[in-house]
Design a protein around this motif. Structure first.
Motif, PDB file in Angstrom:
ATOM      1  N   ARG A  87       9.835  86.078 -31.361  1.00  0.00           N
ATOM      2  CA  ARG A  87       9.091  86.085 -30.097  1.00  0.00           C
ATOM      3  C   ARG A  87       9.966  86.538 -28.929  1.00  0.00           C
ATOM      4  NH1 ARG A  87       4.083  82.389 -29.641  1.00  0.00           N
ATOM      5  NH2 ARG A  87       3.400  82.267 -31.786  1.00  0.00           N
ATOM      6  N   GLU A  88      11.283  86.344 -29.046  1.00  0.00           N
ATOM      7  CA  GLU A  88      12.209  86.847 -28.030  1.00  0.00           C
ATOM      8  C   GLU A  88      12.477  88.333 -28.235  1.00  0.00           C
ATOM      9  OE1 GLU A  88      15.884  84.612 -27.848  1.00  0.00           O
ATOM     10  OE2 GLU A  88      14.795  82.722 -28.046  1.00  0.00           O
ATOM     11  N   THR A  89      12.549  88.757 -29.473  1.00  0.00           N
ATOM     12  CA  THR A  89      12.949  90.123 -29.814  1.00  0.00           C
ATOM     13  C   THR A  89      11.817  91.133 -29.661  1.00  0.00           C
ATOM     14  OG1 THR A  89      14.631  89.292 -31.333  1.00  0.00           O
ATOM     15  CG2 THR A  89      13.868  91.558 -31.695  1.00  0.00           C
ATOM     16  N   THR A  90      10.630  90.806 -30.134  1.00  0.00           N
ATOM     17  CA  THR A  90       9.525  91.761 -30.165  1.00  0.00           C
ATOM     18  C   THR A  90       9.209  92.392 -28.808  1.00  0.00           C
ATOM     19  OG1 THR A  90       8.614  90.569 -32.061  1.00  0.00           O
ATOM     20  CG2 THR A  90       7.144  92.119 -30.938  1.00  0.00           C
ATOM     21  N   PRO A  91       9.145  91.614 -27.712  1.00  0.00           N
ATOM     22  CA  PRO A  91       8.828  92.239 -26.417  1.00  0.00           C
ATOM     23  C   PRO A  91       9.918  93.200 -25.913  1.00  0.00           C
ATOM     24  CG  PRO A  91       8.539  89.860 -26.305  1.00  0.00           C
ATOM     25  CD  PRO A  91       9.181  90.164 -27.613  1.00  0.00           C
ATOM     26  N   ILE A  92      11.107  93.116 -26.477  1.00  0.00           N
ATOM     27  CA  ILE A  92      12.179  94.046 -26.125  1.00  0.00           C
ATOM     28  C   ILE A  92      12.179  95.234 -27.080  1.00  0.00           C
ATOM     29  CG2 ILE A  92      14.688  94.311 -25.880  1.00  0.00           C
ATOM     30  CD1 ILE A  92      14.717  91.224 -25.253  1.00  0.00           C
ATOM     31  N   ARG A 138      19.210  97.994 -42.981  1.00  0.00           N
ATOM     32  CA  ARG A 138      18.496  96.925 -42.276  1.00  0.00           C
ATOM     33  C   ARG A 138      19.382  96.325 -41.210  1.00  0.00           C
ATOM     34  NH1 ARG A 138      16.858  91.925 -45.866  1.00  0.00           N
ATOM     35  NH2 ARG A 138      15.878  93.568 -47.092  1.00  0.00           N
ATOM     36  N   ILE A 139      18.724  95.717 -40.245  1.00  0.00           N
ATOM     37  CA  ILE A 139      19.399  94.917 -39.235  1.00  0.00           C
ATOM     38  C   ILE A 139      18.666  93.583 -39.213  1.00  0.00           C
ATOM     39  CG2 ILE A 139      18.068  95.918 -37.333  1.00  0.00           C
ATOM     40  CD1 ILE A 139      20.527  95.564 -35.547  1.00  0.00           C
ATOM     41  N   GLU A 140      19.430  92.486 -39.372  1.00  0.00           N
ATOM     42  CA  GLU A 140      18.838  91.156 -39.444  1.00  0.00           C
ATOM     43  C   GLU A 140      19.182  90.361 -38.200  1.00  0.00           C
ATOM     44  OE1 GLU A 140      20.832  89.932 -43.076  1.00  0.00           O
ATOM     45  OE2 GLU A 140      18.941  90.131 -44.165  1.00  0.00           O
ATOM     46  N   GLY A 141      18.252  89.558 -37.777  1.00  0.00           N
ATOM     47  CA  GLY A 141      18.464  88.717 -36.613  1.00  0.00           C
ATOM     48  C   GLY A 141      17.882  89.341 -35.372  1.00  0.00           C
ATOM     49  N   GLY A 142      17.684  88.513 -34.388  1.00  0.00           N
ATOM     50  CA  GLY A 142      17.011  88.960 -33.194  1.00  0.00           C
ATOM     51  C   GLY A 142      17.925  89.401 -32.078  1.00  0.00           C
ATOM     52  N   ILE A 143      17.312  89.732 -30.981  1.00  0.00           N
ATOM     53  CA  ILE A 143      18.021  90.151 -29.773  1.00  0.00           C
ATOM     54  C   ILE A 143      18.269  88.901 -28.925  1.00  0.00           C
ATOM     55  CG2 ILE A 143      17.798  91.453 -27.625  1.00  0.00           C
ATOM     56  CD1 ILE A 143      16.071  93.479 -29.209  1.00  0.00           C
ATOM     57  N   GLY A 144      19.448  88.813 -28.375  1.00  0.00           N
ATOM     58  CA  GLY A 144      19.768  87.690 -27.503  1.00  0.00           C
ATOM     59  C   GLY A 144      20.558  86.630 -28.238  1.00  0.00           C
ATOM     60  N   ALA A 145      20.051  85.413 -28.206  1.00  0.00           N
ATOM     61  CA  ALA A 145      20.758  84.285 -28.806  1.00  0.00           C
ATOM     62  C   ALA A 145      20.991  84.474 -30.302  1.00  0.00           C
ATOM     63  CB  ALA A 145      19.970  83.002 -28.563  1.00  0.00           C
TER      64      ALA A 145
END
Length: 165
Positions: A87-92, A138-145
């Motif tokens: 939810r943090e990553t998708t909008p970016i 692949r890239i795993e994990g989100g953006i930010g924290a």
């Protein structure tokens, strides 16, 4: 003299049939076009995202498999509607993909949990690049924290194989 039959059992049967028909119609009238199933059958977290403009490029299992099997190079964004990092990553991420003119289908693992195993997804979000019907990167994990920056995702979308250009 003939006995008159009561019409009441027929009336009760008709009422029951109409009620079941109405319930069936209500369930299927409230269908999610994105997930091709009744909204009531979706995970509550998925229901929250149905109108979110960042979650409108949903791909369903059959189309996902067709797309990968076609061999054409494709990215797939594996997320779970229940995942805070997603939810943090998708909008970016979605505006970056749009800016780069990349069609980025989104696969919701909260709705199709058997695909965690099928595509070896350990973490959400995971962005995978397929070519010739096989996973290439692949890239795993989100953006930010979760550890990645928007620039990490941008670089992956521009050059998923990491080739020197």
């Amino acid at each position: 003299m003939r006995k008159k039959r009561s019409k009441m059992p027929f009336i009760y049967a008709a009422v029951v049939i109409v009620l079941f028909g109405a319930l069936f119609a209500l369930k299927y009238m409230n269908r999610s076009d994105l997930f091709d199933k009744p909204v009531s059958d979706l995970n509550p977290a998925t229901r929250e995202l149905l109108e979110d403009p960042n979650y409108q490029n949903i791909i369903l299992p059959g189309k996902l498999e067709e797309r990968i099997a076609s061999g054409e190079p494709t990215f797939v964004y594996f997320f779970a509607s229940t995942c805070g990092y997603c939810r943090e990553t998708t909008p970016i991420l979605m505006p970056i993909a749009e800016e780069l003119n990349i069609d980025l289908p989104q696969f919701n693992l909260a709705e199709f949990q058997e695909y965690y195993r099928k595509y070896n997804i350990d973490y959400t979000p995971t962005l995978v690049y397929f070519e010739d019907g096989k996973e290439v990167a692949r890239i795993e994990g989100g953006i930010g924290a979760a550890g990645h920056s928007a620039d990490d995702y941008r670089a992956f979308l521009q050059n998923p194989k990491g080739d020197a250009s």
